[in-house]
Structure formats: C-alpha cells, structure tokens
Design a protein around this motif. Structure first.
Motif, PDB file in Angstrom:
ATOM      1  N   THR A 198      29.443  56.701  70.972  1.00 50.95           N
ATOM      2  CA  THR A 198      30.192  57.485  70.307  1.00 50.95           C
ATOM      3  C   THR A 198      31.017  57.192  69.002  1.00 50.95           C
ATOM      4  N   GLN A 199      31.734  56.096  69.524  1.00 50.53           N
ATOM      5  CA  GLN A 199      32.477  55.529  68.370  1.00 50.53           C
ATOM      6  C   GLN A 199      31.710  54.958  67.294  1.00 50.53           C
ATOM      7  N   PHE A 200      30.634  54.390  67.592  1.00 46.73           N
ATOM      8  CA  PHE A 200      29.816  54.007  66.509  1.00 46.73           C
ATOM      9  C   PHE A 200      29.286  54.922  65.732  1.00 46.73           C
ATOM     10  N   GLU A 201      28.661  56.286  66.274  1.00 49.34           N
ATOM     11  CA  GLU A 201      28.223  57.309  65.404  1.00 49.34           C
ATOM     12  C   GLU A 201      29.550  57.754  64.695  1.00 49.34           C
ATOM     13  N   GLN A 202      30.701  58.176  65.261  1.00 53.03           N
ATOM     14  CA  GLN A 202      31.866  58.476  64.529  1.00 53.03           C
ATOM     15  C   GLN A 202      32.245  57.644  63.389  1.00 53.03           C
ATOM     16  N   ALA A 203      32.156  56.552  63.390  1.00 54.34           N
ATOM     17  CA  ALA A 203      32.366  55.248  62.294  1.00 54.34           C
ATOM     18  C   ALA A 203      31.333  55.716  61.295  1.00 54.34           C
ATOM     19  N   ILE A 204      30.252  56.150  61.619  1.00 51.30           N
ATOM     20  CA  ILE A 204      29.182  56.328  60.549  1.00 51.30           C
ATOM     21  C   ILE A 204      29.577  57.549  59.819  1.00 51.30           C
ATOM     22  N   LEU A 205      30.040  58.433  60.541  1.00 58.10           N
ATOM     23  CA  LEU A 205      30.196  59.865  60.111  1.00 58.10           C
ATOM     24  C   LEU A 205      31.240  59.495  58.862  1.00 58.10           C
ATOM     25  N   LEU A 206      32.315  58.865  59.144  1.00 55.95           N
ATOM     26  CA  LEU A 206      33.368  58.564  58.062  1.00 55.95           C
ATOM     27  C   LEU A 206      32.803  57.724  56.692  1.00 55.95           C
ATOM     28  N   THR A 207      31.481  57.332  56.893  1.00 54.92           N
ATOM     29  CA  THR A 207      30.911  56.639  55.721  1.00 54.92           C
ATOM     30  C   THR A 207      30.130  57.673  54.933  1.00 54.92           C
ATOM     31  N   ASP A 209      29.356  60.668  52.469  1.00 50.08           N
ATOM     32  CA  ASP A 209      30.170  61.417  51.528  1.00 50.08           C
ATOM     33  C   ASP A 209      30.366  62.771  51.988  1.00 50.08           C
ATOM     34  N   GLN A 210      31.724  63.031  51.617  1.00 52.71           N
ATOM     35  CA  GLN A 210      32.297  64.344  52.198  1.00 52.71           C
ATOM     36  C   GLN A 210      31.553  65.755  51.338  1.00 52.71           C
ATOM     37  N   SER A 211      30.780  65.197  50.094  1.00 50.75           N
ATOM     38  CA  SER A 211      30.201  66.389  49.463  1.00 50.75           C
ATOM     39  C   SER A 211      28.914  66.566  50.068  1.00 50.75           C
ATOM     40  N   ASP A 212      28.409  65.510  50.822  1.00 53.95           N
ATOM     41  CA  ASP A 212      26.910  65.765  51.377  1.00 53.95           C
ATOM     42  C   ASP A 212      27.039  66.545  52.729  1.00 53.95           C
ATOM     43  N   GLU A 217      26.741  67.474  58.538  1.00 58.24           N
ATOM     44  CA  GLU A 217      26.523  68.359  59.601  1.00 58.24           C
ATOM     45  C   GLU A 217      25.382  67.590  60.471  1.00 58.24           C
ATOM     46  N   LYS A 218      24.670  66.749  60.237  1.00 56.31           N
ATOM     47  CA  LYS A 218      23.616  66.265  60.721  1.00 56.31           C
ATOM     48  C   LYS A 218      24.051  65.134  61.712  1.00 56.31           C
ATOM     49  N   GLN A 219      25.237  64.452  61.134  1.00 53.92           N
ATOM     50  CA  GLN A 219      25.807  63.337  62.011  1.00 53.92           C
ATOM     51  C   GLN A 219      26.765  64.134  63.141  1.00 53.92           C
ATOM     52  N   ILE A 220      27.251  65.255  62.594  1.00 55.48           N
ATOM     53  CA  ILE A 220      28.147  65.873  63.695  1.00 55.48           C
ATOM     54  C   ILE A 220      27.316  66.346  64.840  1.00 55.48           C
ATOM     55  N   GLN A 221      26.166  66.820  64.721  1.00 55.14           N
ATOM     56  CA  GLN A 221      25.221  67.392  65.752  1.00 55.14           C
ATOM     57  C   GLN A 221      24.690  65.973  66.539  1.00 55.14           C
ATOM     58  N   ARG A 222      24.779  64.950  66.058  1.00 58.62           N
ATOM     59  CA  ARG A 222      24.179  63.625  66.778  1.00 58.62           C
ATOM     60  C   ARG A 222      25.420  63.132  67.535  1.00 58.62           C
ATOM     61  N   ILE A 223      26.793  63.185  66.885  1.00 58.44           N
ATOM     62  CA  ILE A 223      27.854  62.786  67.901  1.00 58.44           C
ATOM     63  C   ILE A 223      27.822  64.034  69.076  1.00 58.44           C
ATOM     64  N   ARG A 224      27.786  65.261  68.702  1.00 59.02           N
ATOM     65  CA  ARG A 224      28.009  66.220  69.765  1.00 59.02           C
ATOM     66  C   ARG A 224      26.755  66.217  70.892  1.00 59.02           C
ATOM     67  N   SER A 225      25.537  65.831  70.467  1.00 65.27           N
ATOM     68  CA  SER A 225      24.482  65.546  71.432  1.00 65.27           C
ATOM     69  C   SER A 225      24.719  64.503  72.520  1.00 65.27           C
ATOM     70  N   ILE A 226      25.395  63.311  71.718  1.00 62.61           N
ATOM     71  CA  ILE A 226      25.735  62.309  72.663  1.00 62.61           C
ATOM     72  C   ILE A 226      26.644  62.495  73.643  1.00 62.61           C
ATOM     73  N   PHE A 227      27.729  63.512  73.278  1.00 68.60           N
ATOM     74  CA  PHE A 227      28.893  64.050  74.174  1.00 68.60           C
ATOM     75  C   PHE A 227      28.214  64.800  75.348  1.00 68.60           C
ATOM     76  N   HIS A 228      27.249  65.640  75.040  1.00 68.12           N
ATOM     77  CA  HIS A 228      26.702  66.594  76.025  1.00 68.12           C
ATOM     78  C   HIS A 228      25.674  65.794  76.963  1.00 68.12           C
ATOM     79  N   ARG A 229      25.062  64.607  76.389  1.00 63.30           N
ATOM     80  CA  ARG A 229      24.225  63.837  77.283  1.00 63.30           C
ATOM     81  C   ARG A 229      25.030  63.198  78.352  1.00 63.30           C
TER      82      ARG A 229
END
Length: 842
Positions: A198-207, A209-212, A217-229
C-alpha cells in the motif's frame, strides 16, 4: 585491495570518524597526549592487530583444511564465512558462500547478509547480481524480513522503478504480487508485505498529475482494493489495518470514524469479509501464541506446529496449509518427518506442478539422507512429464547420497527402472528412450548392491525383475539367462534356482529346466530348501516329463532325501542332547541352591545331631515316597539315588538267580542297552531286531524302565545306537552298546521325566553264575579303593572278616588253576594292623 573496499563488510575499527574526536569534555591540555605515550599506544595497538591477524589466518587455514577433507561440515562452512567476512577477503568470501550453497541451503539471515555485501561492493552496477541473490534466497525458505529487504532494494536501486516509469511500476507490482502469494497470508507477519504494498501504491499516487483525474481515480481504486484484500485475511493486526484504512478513506473525502474499530460506514461486503477474517484469527490465536513463544522447547514447539497443521487441514484450504508448512520448515529445516508430511500432502492435493517439484527439490537439499524423498521426487518429475535429462540428473544426484539402509538404494534403482519401463512402453514424452537405458540401470544396481545384499530376497527380486524385462522389452533370452547365471554365482538361495527354473518352464523349455534341476538338487540350501528342490523336481517330472524321466529323477532324488533325513535326525538329536544337558545343569544348580537355602540351625548343631537329623529326614523322605508310589528328581539327593539304585540291582540279581524261574541264556554280543517302552516300534526303521527284554519288577511285575534289545548283527546295532537321545512318547531315550566282554560295569541313565536308575551289565563270557557275580560285585562295591591305582594280584587275606575284601586281594581259600609258589611269611597270619600297613605301603 585498499581500505575503502574492505570497509563495507569489515567489523574492525578502521573507521576513525566515530571514535577519535570529541571524546572528553576537559581542556585542550588534558586531552592531549605526550609524544612518548602516543607512540607507545600506537605500538601496542599495532602489536594487538598483528596478533589478531595472525590468529585469524591460523583459524582460516585450519578451517580450509577441514573443509577440504570434509566438505559436508555445515558448522565449518558457517565459521569460515564469518572469519572471511571479518578479515575482508572478498574473493574468498564469495567463493566460500557459493561452495556452501552448492551443498546446503543458506538461512534467510545469511542471504540478507550476502545481498547487502554485494550491494555495498558493486553499487547500482551490480543490481542484477544482487537481485539474483535475493531470488535464490526467497526460494529456499519462507522469510518475511527477506522479502521486505528484497522489495525495498528493488524500489531504491532499480532505475526504472525510481523513475516511476510504466515498465518500472509494472515490474515492482509483479514483485509485490509474488510476495503476496508467497507470504501475505502469514498470520503473524503477513501484514508487513501488505503495508509495503500500500505504501508503494500511495507513493505512485503522489506522482500522478492532479489534473489527470482518471489516472488518479484509478490509482485510488487500486489502493482501496489492496486494503480490502488485506482486511479479508486473518492477520495479527487486523484492527490497526482497519483504522489505517478508515483514515485513508477520510483523506479521500469519505466520512468515517477513523478512531473507531467498528465497521460502520464501510462497504457491506468488506465489513462481512473483515468480520469473517477476525473470527478466523481468533480461532487461530491460541496456536499462534504457542508457536511464537520463546520459553518452550523445540520439541513442544514442533508438536504445536503439527497440531496447528491438523487444524488448518480440517478447513480444507491448501494455501493456508502450505503457508503453515513453510513456516514450520523455516524453524525446522532438517526435520525429515516434516518434509515427508509436507510432500505427502502436496502429492495428495496438488498432484503435480512447479510448486510440488520445487518443494521436493528443497526437501532433498535439506534432508538428502532420506531415500523416500528422492523416490517421491522422481515420481513427481515423471508425473509432471519432466525430460529424461532432468530425471536422470536427479537420479544421479540421489545415488551419491548416504542412506541408512541398503533397501533405500534398492528402492531408488527400482523406481528409476519403473519410470523408464513405463515411458518406453507408452512412448510418453519427447525423448526417444531405448531399452539399453534399463539394462544400464540394472547393471549399476547389481554392481552396487550385490556385495552388500548377498543371499537376500531383495537382490533376488532385483534380478528376477531384470530377467523379466530382458525377455519382455529386450527380447533377449540369452541376456535373461545371463542375469540368472550371474546371480547364481554368488547366491546360494533355493528361491534363486526356482526362479530360474520357473522362467524356463514358462517359456516351455523343459529340457533346460530339467538341466537346472540336475545342477542344483544335490546342493545344500538353508532351512528345508534342500528337500524342497528335490520334491519340486519330482513334481516337475510328473507334470512335464516322461515315465523314464520320472524314474531317473526318483533314482537321483531318493538317496539324496534319505541323506537329508539322516542329517536332520542327527541335528535334532544333537539339539535335544544339548537341551537335556542344559536342563540337567539347571536341575543340579537348583538342587544345590535348595540345599544351600536349608535351615541355618543345622550349622549350630553338633555333628552327631546333624547326622542323626539327616538320617531321620532321609528315612522319612523314603517312607513318604514309598507310600506315594512315585519319585521326584528334584527332591532326591545323592544318598537316595544310591539306595534306590542298589535296591534295584539286588532285586535284579535275585531275579536272575532264581532257580524256579526258567530264562533264556543271552550272550549280549550284539545287544543295545536302552531305557523306555514300545521298542519294537521305535526300532522298526532300523531293522534287525532279534528280541527285546524289558526288565520287570520281581514282586509287582511292572516295567523297571530299561530293556535289552538284541540285534542280528553289528550293522543294525550301530544304526540303533545312532538313535540315542531321540524322543519316544515325549521322552528322551538313552541308548548305548552293551559290552559284556569288558566285565561288570555300571551304567547310569536318566529318564526324560527326571527319574534316576542304575543297572549293571548282565552275564559273563566265561559262563560263571550270576549270583556269584552279584555277590562279588556287591563285595567290590563296598570295598575301599586302594590309593595310587597299583594292581596287587598275589595277596591272600586270612581270617573270618572277609566281607570287605579289596578287589585286588584274594579271599581265604582262593586257588588258581596252576599251583602257586609259596611265599615267605605266609605261614604266619597277619594282624589287622599288619594288613593295614601292607595296604598303605602298596
């Protein structure tokens, strides 16, 4: 090599950055040293360092010598690597690690140490080499710390991952998924892998672009999925994971109570999975507590693991069972029972596949001395359609190991042959297999096992299988016969000859089978094999041969069977004699102990009282036995046996001299003295019995327990004597040749039931009367024996008291056939004192 190269792995004190400055708080004068003091300190330090280096070199040389003679010394490898790392000898260190890993798996800590050393020495240029080390490490044992080190190293040193390129991110995610599959359901430590993910994916989220917004949203869902698993797996810190997840959702703008442990506000299916995972963890909390305790013994910990495994197996989840086996293996890597249980479970559930093959590979590396693991490894490879090259390599490696029993080697060879036979017969696989491979395997097995398994059923089974395949797959009868012939050169088993004959008979080669019978029917086999081969030949001729063949076989076999029968009888007689001797010795010992354990009051009595008491007890005992009508060998002492034997002798003499009783005159020339009943039947197989004289009591008419058997000639008599110590109605007979020419000799026999008898030879060659012989024998038995054994033939005793005349002294009135010369001094009778002195001088 300079100091800069040594510093990353050296544990010495070369780095002065930590110790030489700012040590004291005093003034400058107090902190300074005099030149002499400084020089002396440097000299002592150099001397100490020199001594340490010399000692290290000596230890290294000793360990190198030990490893050259005994490469399988695990502890020596560990100590050698430790000293090399301390001394900073990089080239030798790498070689030493490779040498050790070629023989043994390395522990997770040793892999981490090795990878860190290589990373420090090579930097980013050695990234690929370090990754290979981590890959080798995680494939040997399950280790959460090693996986975390591996993931961190890739994130920090892989240029693509650091730059967050698409390829780098994909590579890292694949590695995280491998770690999740291998270790993320580890109950006590698996959350470390999830947290790193989850830390790795959160670091990817920070990279991103906020305008994208779409990518974000896709990256947020990826992190949420890891939490759910993670929340659906029974892990040790589920509550903290739930709070971290709720806090993260709050950051994403969702209204949740991040401080609460409840599942309020989260998705229903996530809440349900979480609650189920929590229940599963609570059910396993007790087992987790037991296997992680530090205050229990290794045995107790192993038993707790086994109980935990049985619990997991009851739920039927192979992934959870496998991860628990891996945890147990990490703690008990050389437990053969654990590896056998693990591989047996995988064979039952997964059957075949890369996972099972990898486990077998690790099992044989950790416990190479267990033959069963190698056998099942070969079967696993065959089940997985492995190539002949791979199977052959594993087999060659297996026979280089040291097993505790020869049966394990045999099982390996047979497993190899079985696999070749199956693949040749069914043409399975891409390899073109030929029968010579099987022949080579059999020959290798025979060369290795024959010296150690001589005359065993296992070796016979190997050769029988070999000969069978020579016929069925090799189509070579000559080779099949050669297999049997090679076995018979060193094997003396009846079953080996029978196997050879059975092969020829099955093929219809009757003459060849008969020729083998002719070769072996006269051989000596263990047990009843000698008789069995003779009877087998007769059965063979009845089933396959002509009448002439049967007659010839009977002609050859009959004397052989008779020879064997006599040999068996002799062996049985010998064993019975030994058993009888042992019983007699035991009875004698028991009698001595019984006499020794008698009343101790006798020792305190006077000799006269003891003699009186002994005589009284003896008379009472005789009276009791007379009324009871039976004798007991255990109760009779020496005097009782003498009295009873003498009584029987007197009765027999009286019977023999009775003028009113007519009896035949026997010369006893070919007579055997025996002792029991039904003698005609007993000697029926000997033949030549002329008559049987059973001795009876004169008053009661009952048998006295011994007899004289007359034979027609010495040949039949000799055969009868050979039946000595054989059983008749459960009793051991004592048979001896009667020798009347030797004079009157006593013969003592013991019945099978323990009774004692004494008898004398009957008759004389000169025809003298039995009563006279009995009288003389009685007188001789009472006479004292002369000392020295010198014979005196010319002395004549005069007087009335002649009842105790010595055997070598003539009684009064004795005359010889020829006149005697008168000796000086015969006219004057000798007194008793004179006669006593005369005897003492002689």
């Amino acid at each position: 090599m300079d100091e800069a190269e040594k510093s990353p792995i050296s544990t010495g004190e070369e780095d002065t950055e930590m110790g030489g400055v700012g040590v004291g708080d005093g003034d400058e004068g107090d902190s300074k040293e005099s030149p002499k003091s400084s020089s002396k300190s440097d000299s002592d330090s150099e001397s100490s360092d020199s001594e340490d280096e010399g000692e290290q070199k000596q230890q290294l040389q000793t360990l190198e010598s030990e490893l050259s003679t005994n490469p399988s010394n695990y502890d020596a490898h560990v100590e050698y690597i430790k000293l090399l790392r301390k001394s900073g000898e990089i080239e030798k260190l790498g070689e030493a690690r490779e040498n050790m890993n070629s023989l043994f798996p390395l522990s997770p800590s040793m892999w981490m140490e090795w990878a860190k050393d290589e990373a420090s020495l090579l930097g980013d240029s050695g990234f690929e080499a370090v990754v290979k080390l981590y890959e080798r490490g995680v494939s040997e044992y399950l280790s959460i710390p090693l996986w975390c080190e591996y993931l961190n190293y890739v994130q920090e040193h892989d240029p693509k991952v650091r730059e967050c390129s698409a390829d780098g991110i994909s590579k890292a995610r694949n590695l995280f998924e491998r770690a999740v599959t291998a270790a993320a359901i580890h109950v006590s430590q698996g959350s470390e892998i999830w947290d790193a993910y989850t830390q790795f994916e959160q670091a990817i989220l920070l990279t991103i672009d906020q305008s994208d917004n779409q990518a974000k949203e896709k990256q947020i869902q990826r992190i949420r999925s890891i939490f759910h698993r993670q929340l659906s797996i029974p892990l040790a810190n589920l509550k903290s994971t739930l709070r971290a997840y709720k806090a993260w959702e709050v950051e994403q703008g969702n209204a949740l109570d991040a401080e609460s442990d409840s599942v309020d506000g989260i998705l229903p299916h996530v809440a349900s999975a979480y609650q189920k995972a929590e229940e599963m963890f609570n059910a396993r909390a007790h087992f987790e507590e037991q296997i992680t305790r530090q205050d229990i013994s290794e045995t107790d910990k192993f038993q707790q693991f086994m109980s935990y495994l049985e619990f997991e197996k009851s739920f039927g989840d192979p992934a959870r069972v496998q991860i628990l086996y891996e945890r147990a293996i990490a703690d008990f890597p050389v437990s053969s029972d654990l590896w056998l249980d693990y591989t047996r479970y995988l064979d039952k559930t997964l059957k075949a596949g890369k996972v099972v093959k990898d486990v077998y590979s690790r099992a044989t590396r950790n416990c190479p001395w267990v033959g069963q693991l190698w056998v099942r490894y070969l079967l696993c490879l065959e089940r997985g359609r492995a190539s002949e090259k791979e199977i052959s390599a594993v087999f060659d490696k297996s026979i280089q190991c040291t097993f505790s029993t020869l049966e394990e080697y045999l099982d390996l060879f047979l497993t190899r042959v079985d696999g070749l036979r199956r693949r040749i017969s069914s043409d399975i696989g891409d390899d073109v297999l030929k029968y010579p491979l099987i022949r080579e395997s059999f020959q290798q097995a025979a060369d290795y096992l024959s010296p150690h398994m001589k005359n065993t059923i296992d070796l016979l089974r190997l050769h029988a299988y070999w000969a069978h395949l020579e016929l069925k797959l090799g189509n070579d009868l000559v080779a099949a016969r050669g297999v049997w012939e090679s076995l018979l050169k060193t094997c003396s088993m009846f079953e080996a000859w029978q196997g050879y004959i059975a092969m020829e008979a099955e093929l219809g080669h009757i003459n060849e089978a008969r020729a083998i019978y002719k070769r072996c029917y006269s051989k000596r086999f263990s047990g009843t094999g000698s008789e069995d081969i003779c009877h087998a030949w007769l059965r063979f001729e009845r089933e396959f041969g002509t009448l002439e063949d049967l007659d010839r076989a009977v002609q050859k076999v009959t004397p052989r069977l008779e020879e064997l029968r006599l040999f068996r009888l002799k062996e049985e007689s010998k064993s019975l004699t030994e058993a009888t001797d042992q019983r007699e010795q035991a009875n004698k010992k028991a009698g001595r102990e019984k006499r020794k354990s008698g009343p101790s009051t006798n020792d305190e009595q006077s000799p006269a009282k003891r003699q009186k008491s002994s005589s009284k007890n003896q008379m009472n005992l005789l009276e009791k036995k007379k009324t009871e009508g039976k004798k007991s060998a255990e109760a009779n002492d020496g005097e009782e046996r003498k009295v009873e034997a003498q009584k029987q002798v007197d009765e027999q003499q009286m019977k023999d001299t009775d003028p009113h009783k007519s009896r035949a005159i026997y010369t006893d020339e070919c007579t055997a003295f025996v002792k029991d009943e039904d003698l005609h039947q007993f000697f029926s197989d000997v033949g030549g019995v002329a008559s049987v004289r059973i001795m009876h009591d004169r008053v009661t008419g009952k048998s006295r327990g011994f007899a004289y058997v007359d034979f027609e000639d010495d040949e039949h008599l000799a055969a009868a004597v050979e039946k000595n110590s054989q059983l008749l109605f459960g009793k051991s007979l004592k048979i001896a040749r009667s020798n009347p020419k030797s004079g009157r000799k006593e013969f003592t026999a013991r019945r099978g039931t323990g009774g004692h008898e004494r008898a004398r030879n009957r008759g004389r060659a000169d025809g003298s009367s039995a009563s006279k012989e009995s009288s003389e024998s009685s007188n001789r038995s009472r006479a004292p024996q002369a000392t020295g054994g010198n014979r005196v033939d010319n002395f004549q005793l005069k007087g009335k008291n002649t009842f105790a005349v010595p055997r070598r002294v003539r009684p009064l009135g004795w005359t010889a056939n020829k006149p005697e010369t008168k000796e000086e001094g015969d006219e004057k009778p000798k007194s008793n004192d004179d006669f006593r002195k005369m005897l003492m001088k002689s």
